[in-house]
Design a protein around this motif. Structure first.
Motif, PDB file in Angstrom:
ATOM      1  N   ALA A 199       0.794  -1.136   0.065  1.00 16.87           N
ATOM      2  CA  ALA A 199       0.023  -0.005   0.101  1.00 16.87           C
ATOM      3  C   ALA A 199       0.813   1.109  -0.261  1.00 16.87           C
ATOM      4  CB  ALA A 199      -1.011  -0.133   1.194  1.00 16.87           C
ATOM      5  N   TYR A 253      -1.150  -1.631  -5.690  1.00 14.00           N
ATOM      6  CA  TYR A 253      -2.336  -1.531  -4.971  1.00 14.00           C
ATOM      7  C   TYR A 253      -2.955  -2.746  -4.984  1.00 14.00           C
ATOM      8  CZ  TYR A 253      -7.215   0.008  -4.039  1.00 14.00           C
ATOM      9  OH  TYR A 253      -7.890   0.074  -3.688  1.00 14.00           O
ATOM     10  N   SER A 254      -3.197  -3.679  -5.916  1.00 13.49           N
ATOM     11  CA  SER A 254      -3.775  -4.936  -5.842  1.00 13.49           C
ATOM     12  C   SER A 254      -3.592  -5.540  -4.823  1.00 13.49           C
ATOM     13  CB  SER A 254      -3.915  -5.529  -7.186  1.00 13.49           C
ATOM     14  OG  SER A 254      -4.536  -4.677  -8.099  1.00 13.49           O
ATOM     15  N   LEU A 309      -4.624  -4.579  -1.389  1.00 15.31           N
ATOM     16  CA  LEU A 309      -6.159  -4.809  -1.111  1.00 15.31           C
ATOM     17  C   LEU A 309      -6.259  -6.242  -0.971  1.00 15.31           C
ATOM     18  CD1 LEU A 309      -8.789  -3.382  -1.306  1.00 15.31           C
ATOM     19  CD2 LEU A 309      -9.064  -3.930  -3.734  1.00 15.31           C
ATOM     20  N   ILE A 317      -3.842   1.654   3.339  1.00  7.10           N
ATOM     21  CA  ILE A 317      -4.710   1.146   2.306  1.00  7.10           C
ATOM     22  C   ILE A 317      -5.609   2.132   2.069  1.00  7.10           C
ATOM     23  CG2 ILE A 317      -6.018  -0.437   3.753  1.00  7.10           C
ATOM     24  CD1 ILE A 317      -4.618  -0.968   0.070  1.00  7.10           C
ATOM     25  N   THR A 318      -6.187   2.786   3.166  1.00  3.57           N
ATOM     26  CA  THR A 318      -7.292   3.771   2.625  1.00  3.57           C
ATOM     27  C   THR A 318      -6.617   4.950   1.897  1.00  3.57           C
ATOM     28  OG1 THR A 318      -8.144   3.140   4.938  1.00  3.57           O
ATOM     29  CG2 THR A 318      -8.879   5.189   3.880  1.00  3.57           C
ATOM     30  N   THR A 350      -6.114   3.884  -1.725  1.00  6.40           N
ATOM     31  CA  THR A 350      -7.487   3.572  -2.330  1.00  6.40           C
ATOM     32  C   THR A 350      -7.863   5.133  -2.586  1.00  6.40           C
ATOM     33  OG1 THR A 350      -7.887   1.816  -0.946  1.00  6.40           O
ATOM     34  CG2 THR A 350      -9.744   2.738  -2.289  1.00  6.40           C
ATOM     35  N   MET A 380      -5.967   6.182  -5.616  1.00  6.61           N
ATOM     36  CA  MET A 380      -6.445   5.203  -6.839  1.00  6.61           C
ATOM     37  C   MET A 380      -7.828   6.054  -7.371  1.00  6.61           C
ATOM     38  SD  MET A 380      -5.770   2.907  -8.688  1.00  6.61           S
ATOM     39  CE  MET A 380      -4.945   1.488  -8.300  1.00  6.61           C
ATOM     40  N   TYR A 381      -8.454   6.436  -6.472  1.00  6.47           N
ATOM     41  CA  TYR A 381      -9.885   7.026  -6.905  1.00  6.47           C
ATOM     42  C   TYR A 381      -9.583   8.408  -7.513  1.00  6.47           C
ATOM     43  CZ  TYR A 381     -13.824   9.856  -7.143  1.00  6.47           C
ATOM     44  OH  TYR A 381     -14.895  10.915  -7.254  1.00  6.47           O
ATOM     45  N   TYR A 426     -13.763   2.757  -6.562  1.00  7.53           N
ATOM     46  CA  TYR A 426     -12.693   3.085  -5.450  1.00  7.53           C
ATOM     47  C   TYR A 426     -13.034   4.110  -4.598  1.00  7.53           C
ATOM     48  CZ  TYR A 426      -9.370   0.710  -8.493  1.00  7.53           C
ATOM     49  OH  TYR A 426      -8.824  -0.230  -9.299  1.00  7.53           O
ATOM     50  N   ILE A 432     -15.053   2.155  -1.993  1.00  7.56           N
ATOM     51  CA  ILE A 432     -14.026   1.397  -1.124  1.00  7.56           C
ATOM     52  C   ILE A 432     -13.254   2.312  -0.300  1.00  7.56           C
ATOM     53  CG2 ILE A 432     -11.872   0.161  -1.243  1.00  7.56           C
ATOM     54  CD1 ILE A 432     -12.562  -1.048  -3.927  1.00  7.56           C
ATOM     55  N   SER A 433     -13.063   3.403  -0.664  1.00  5.08           N
ATOM     56  CA  SER A 433     -12.451   4.699   0.158  1.00  5.08           C
ATOM     57  C   SER A 433     -13.324   4.755   1.385  1.00  5.08           C
ATOM     58  CB  SER A 433     -12.152   5.903  -0.751  1.00  5.08           C
ATOM     59  OG  SER A 433     -11.396   5.663  -1.845  1.00  5.08           O
TER      60      SER A 433
END
Length: 325
Positions: free
Chosen positions: A217, A238-239, A242, A274-275, A278, A281-282, A290, A293-294
């Protein structure tokens, strides 16, 4: 009766047992403050939560630093024992990581303070990285000593490129990034071998499994900062972050009914990492998934920090922290 009397006799020397793991609290709190700040930028909510928690984290950070400095001067023997311990030695890097995270927070307030904190944190962290790796090489460690806390000195190298953006030449940031990525892969192989083929972790170290989330992350965020490119490798990082997040929640039964230890704070910073990844990523993709998920991860991270903070306060009030193990 004798045990209770001995426990009551300890408080006068509580400083003697003040653990280096206390810096993990700052990692969790400052990580959450950065989540609130990043959330406010991405989704246009108030920055007051991030500012308030960041200032609180800074104040608590100073208290812990001063307290541990007193321990160094008054109980140097105990400090030497900690830095020579096969597990606790890894937590010394939590102090430099905390400094880097506070530096990242101060980017929103005072860039000069942020830069000073960055140099202190980056220098301290490379020192702890070399010291820890030298410790691993020069001592006859057993497979039982390995646990995800070994990632702490490594993950900090991945934070340096994020914290140091604009403060130092990019070649130095790539140096830190390379160390972090290389040793993450090496140490992950060792930890996976321990988890699968050897005895289970002691209960107090089960929460450290969450640290598996942090390297990919944080590595993702650092890679984007360095390359400004959401390419194939960035997606892999990133994957993986997650995937490990989902994995540790699938294993939720492993954390049920565990007695509280300071190591519970290991839950918090990786979740913040990880937050943040994410949310980034958004921002890069504008894919609504994303964003959802955030929101979920930010909510879970906040709840986890609140629960662990509550347990910490309760156990401090019962004088069950800073005692001889």
């Amino acid at each position: 009766m004798q045990n209770s009397e001995s426990i009551k006799a300890i408080p006068s020397n509580r400083l003697q047992f003040f653990p280096i793991m206390m810096f993990a609290i700052i990692m969790g709190l400052s990580g959450l403050s950065l989540v609130f700040y990043k959330f406010s930028e991405a989704f246009s909510i108030s920055k007051i939560f991030g500012l308030s928690l960041g200032l609180f984290s800074t104040g608590l950070f100073l208290i812990i630093v001063v307290t541990y400095l007193f321990k160094i001067f008054l109980y140097s023997k105990e400090v030497k024992a900690e830095i020579s311990h096969p597990i606790r030695v890894n937590f010394f890097a939590a102090s430099s990581i905390s400094t880097l995270l506070i530096s990242m927070f101060f980017r929103h307030i005072n860039i000069d303070i942020s830069e000073v904190l960055f140099y202190i944190g980056a220098f301290a962290h490379i020192f702890f990285t070399f010291y820890t790796i030298k410790f691993w090489i020069n001592n006859n460690l057993e497979i039982a000593h390995s646990n995800p806390a070994w990632f702490i000195p490594i993950v900090g190298n991945l934070i340096v490129p994020i914290s140091g953006e604009g403060f130092i030449h990019s070649s130095v940031l790539y140096f830190y990034f390379s160390i972090g990525i290389f040793f993450w892969i090496i140490l992950f192989s060792i930890i996976l071998n321990r988890i699968i083929f050897h005895k289970q972790f002691a209960a107090k170290f089960m929460p450290t499994l969450f640290i598996l989330i942090a390297p990919p992350a944080i590595g993702f965020i650092a890679y984007i900062k360095l390359t400004l490119s959401l390419d194939f490798f960035a997606h892999i990082l990133y994957s993986l972050g997650l995937f490990f997040t989902i994995l540790v929640f699938v294993m939720y039964k492993n954390y049920m009914n565990i007695k509280f230890f300071i190591s519970w704070w290991a839950f918090t910073f990786p979740m913040a990492a990880i937050t943040l990844a994410t949310i980034l990523m958004y921002e890069l993709t504008k894919v609504q998934l994303y964003a959802y998920i955030s929101y979920i991860l930010a909510f879970i991270t906040t709840i986890i920090v609140l629960l662990v903070a509550k347990e910490t306060i309760i156990h401090i009030s019962k004088k069950e922290i800073c005692i001889m193990e």
